[in-house]
Structures are given as structure tokens and as C-alpha cells.
Scaffold this active site. Sequence first.
Site, PDB file in Angstrom:
ATOM      1  N   HIS A 150     -69.586  -4.057 -40.991  1.00 23.16           N
ATOM      2  CA  HIS A 150     -68.787  -4.449 -42.149  1.00 23.16           C
ATOM      3  C   HIS A 150     -68.107  -5.806 -41.962  1.00 23.16           C
ATOM      4  O   HIS A 150     -67.627  -6.390 -42.924  1.00 23.16           O
ATOM      5  CB  HIS A 150     -67.758  -3.367 -42.507  1.00 23.16           C
ATOM      6  CG  HIS A 150     -66.583  -3.264 -41.580  1.00 23.16           C
ATOM      7  ND1 HIS A 150     -66.477  -2.316 -40.589  1.00 23.16           N
ATOM      8  CD2 HIS A 150     -65.435  -3.983 -41.507  1.00 23.16           C
ATOM      9  CE1 HIS A 150     -65.331  -2.444 -39.956  1.00 23.16           C
ATOM     10  NE2 HIS A 150     -64.673  -3.462 -40.489  1.00 23.16           N
ATOM     11  N   ASP A 184     -72.286   1.351 -38.381  1.00 24.22           N
ATOM     12  CA  ASP A 184     -71.307   0.264 -38.484  1.00 24.22           C
ATOM     13  C   ASP A 184     -71.365  -0.632 -37.248  1.00 24.22           C
ATOM     14  O   ASP A 184     -70.345  -1.037 -36.689  1.00 24.22           O
ATOM     15  CB  ASP A 184     -69.884   0.797 -38.697  1.00 24.22           C
ATOM     16  CG  ASP A 184     -68.941  -0.290 -39.206  1.00 24.22           C
ATOM     17  OD1 ASP A 184     -69.427  -1.322 -39.726  1.00 24.22           O
ATOM     18  OD2 ASP A 184     -67.712  -0.122 -39.067  1.00 24.22           O
ATOM     19  N   SER A 200     -61.470  -5.360 -36.324  1.00 24.02           N
ATOM     20  CA  SER A 200     -62.783  -4.730 -36.417  1.00 24.02           C
ATOM     21  C   SER A 200     -63.833  -5.502 -35.633  1.00 24.02           C
ATOM     22  O   SER A 200     -63.939  -6.733 -35.748  1.00 24.02           O
ATOM     23  CB  SER A 200     -63.221  -4.634 -37.878  1.00 24.02           C
ATOM     24  OG  SER A 200     -62.379  -3.764 -38.588  1.00 24.02           O
TER      25      SER A 200
END
Length: 493
Positions: A221, A254, A336
Amino acid sequence: MSTENEGNEGTAVPAVPSVPSAPPVPAAAPEHTPDGATPPTAATSVPDSGADATTYQEQSLPQSQPTPPPSPAHQPYPAPQSPAGAWPPPPPAVPSYAGGGGGGPVWGAPVPPAPDAPRKPRANGLIAAVAVAALVAGGIGGALGFWAADRNGDGSSNGSTTVAASDTPKDLRRADGTVAGVAAKALPSVVTIDAQGGDGEGGTGTGFVYDKEGHILTNNHVVASAADSGQLTATFSNGKKYDAEVVGRAQGYDVAVLKLKKPPSGLAPLALGNSESVAVGDSTIAIGAPFGLSNTVTTGIISAKNRPVASGDGSSNKNSYMSALQTDASINPGNSGGPLLDAGGAVIGINSAIQSTSGGSAGQSQAGSIGLGFAIPINQAKNVAEQLIRTGQPVYPVIGATVTMEEKTGGAAISAEGAGGTAAVTPNGPAAKAGLKAGDVITKFNDTVVDSGPTLIGEIWTRKPGDKVTLTYKRDGRTATAEVTLGERKGDS
């Protein structure tokens, strides 16, 4: 000088009459004084009025000084008229200096010292001497200490006894086991990723050096907006920026792999740990760029393992599933893709999602950390990365059955039908071969309790195609088990 009265300075001493300026004129000699007897001489030990009792006993004129003869004008003090009179007492009948056998001291003369008594061991005196010596030594030490402190300045005494500290070492190194030591070693291998899509969308995330060829491991992402068209850059902690491109990405896991277009020499990949050996309570260190603040280090512990998490990438309605490591290390948007390290500096996970009060995840909400962060276990991420580097596409293990995403079914319930009206259980697939049917509720994956569809998917994706697993399920109120050999699915659908 005597120290007999030390410590008694407050005790009053009776005053002693001072020496008269001239001797008084004597009265007529008593009639009973024997003819030819020599009157006594005046005492020669007369203290000053300020002397104490001890001084009074010890001070006297030097014995080498002759006693002057009495003058006619100044006769000696007369003797008392009776033995019972006032002081001093009458002299003996025949003075000792006249050859008499009295044997006593001369009246008015200095009292000779008493014969020495047999000496006894002087232990107390020795102890006192030692104590005094100790005090003296301590005083010398204190004086030298003050002198050294005073001389430490410009040579003048200003009342300060502060001793200047030594200079700080030029190269202060932290031990490898400390957070500072781990961070110092890991930061040069962590990058801040800037993803700018062709449509103007973009964002900031984190990644880390996976190998010496210039591969960077991060979240899907983080790079999704610029994966097909756009620009990707990776900036190291020293400020150097490099262009990058997508090698492969796995939306379901992910996970994404980038490669620097012109990687610098001397890249140092981060060591990979073993996420299976992590225990709840282990220390954790997270590195990332929360809200764009690059090279941020936070710490915490492993709060839980095998936590089922479903998160979105922010650009589609598709979710990612993981059996995550939960940590209370502060993780925010921008963290992230960054590494979650153990106390030794090895990567145990990839920071991927946070729980927010708005119910979103790191890709969906800009809420701050509330101490609930989730990381993809590095064992799983490593398998995915190797697939992406090797083939450019992910491979997913599957059981060949569609399950519901409801959380109140007591497990993972197999749907009545699959997507687009297809069969919920793939004909001749792994689940069909094991005897599973639509409506069965899977309650365990090996020894792990399954409470929902996302939990089952997360557990399946921690394995590899071809692995054999045991599923416990309920059908018509009965509990049964089935051994399933996992199949595979290539690419994201």
C-alpha cells in the site's frame, strides 16, 4: 602544653590573687619563734590571674634562677601563731635544710615530683594516639583536597572546591545491545519512500535494504499509487536520494519489492530474524517516517502474536490479511513498510497497520498511534519477497473453498456459493478432496483457534503451497477433522 582540660572550656576556675606589687611589711616576729630559726622564704610559684588549674600546678620559675636574699625593708611573711591557725601550716621544729631529720619538703618550696609508680600498659594512650593520628591524617587529606581543587583554577582561591570533570571522549560508542546501538547500526539501511502517482496522488512510507543488489522491502500500500505510472524515490538516512522501480507486489500479503535503479556500493542489508521464535514481552524497535518525519525510532514490546488483521491499501476495496505481530511501539502513517526489529537488531516484521479510534488502518486513516500496531511476520514476508524477486508475482496457498467474512459464526463458515455464482468448494480442490462441504464451520487450523474467515485466511497465508495442515470443523452439530494439502494461486485476482 597540657590537654587535660580540653573539652571543659565552659567550667569556671576560681580566681587566684595576683602577685602584689611589693611584699607587705611583716609584723613583729612571734615570741615563740625559736632563736636562730630561719624564717621561711616566700613561695616562688605564683600564677597569673588567668591561668587554669592545671597551669597553676605546672608553671614555676626556672630552677637555675637564684632566690634573692631578703632585704631589711622587706621581711618574709611571718609564721602563724598556732598550728591550728590559718594557712600556711607551721614549719617543723627543725627544718630539713638545717640537718634535722624531718624528711619532709621545705615549707613554701616547690613540691618535688612524687616517685614514679610502676608503669602499667598504656593501651588507652595508644588508642588515643592512633585516633589523633587518624584525625590528623584526615585533616591533611582534606587540606590537600582543598589545595588541589583551589589550584585547579587560576591559582587564586575563590571559595569553590569544585573539581572540573575530565573531557568527554571524542568517540562515544553505545553498546550493540542498547536501543541507541541498534538504531545506529540499522538507520543507514532504512529508506524513506516517496511515491507520486501519475494522477497526482501519492504518499510517504518506509522500506529497508533487503540485499546488496539494491532490493528494498516495503508494503504494497506504500507504492500502490505509483506502481503502474508515477515516480518512486528512496532516500537514505544520509540524505542521498535514489530513483526506484517496482519489481513485484502482493496485494493480499501487503508486501512489495522495489529496486534502486542505480544502487550505491556498500549497501548493508538488515539481518532477518525468526518471527516464529518471538515471544510476547520481547522488546521491539520500530524505524520509519511517521507523518513524513524520516529516521524516527520508537520502542515497545511484542504485545501479542498471531493477531488476525485485515487491512486495505487505500486505493481499492481489496483487503490484505495477516496473522500479525502486535506491538505497542509507536507506529503512525508513514511507518508502513519499515522494519520492526528485535533487541539484537534483527528484522522480525514489517510494520503494516495500526488500529485507530476511527476504525481505519494505516492506509485508510490519519489517526495517530494508540499503542496497537501490527507487523507482517518476517518469515512470511521473506517467502513473498523471494517469490516476487524470482517471478514478479505472488503465489498464495489455498484450501479451495470460499469462506464468509462474518465474525459471529463461531469460526470460518464455508459459503453457500463462491464469487460470481461459482461453487463455494472448488471441485477436485484441496477442501473437496478432504471431504469439506458448503456450510461447514472451520474452528481450528492445526492448533490455532479460528474465530472468523479473516483469521483462517491469515493462518493459511503463513504457510506454503504443498504444506499439509489439519482442519477441525463442525457439521450438523458434530466435530470432525480433515487433513488438507494446500494448493496454490498465482497473482492477485
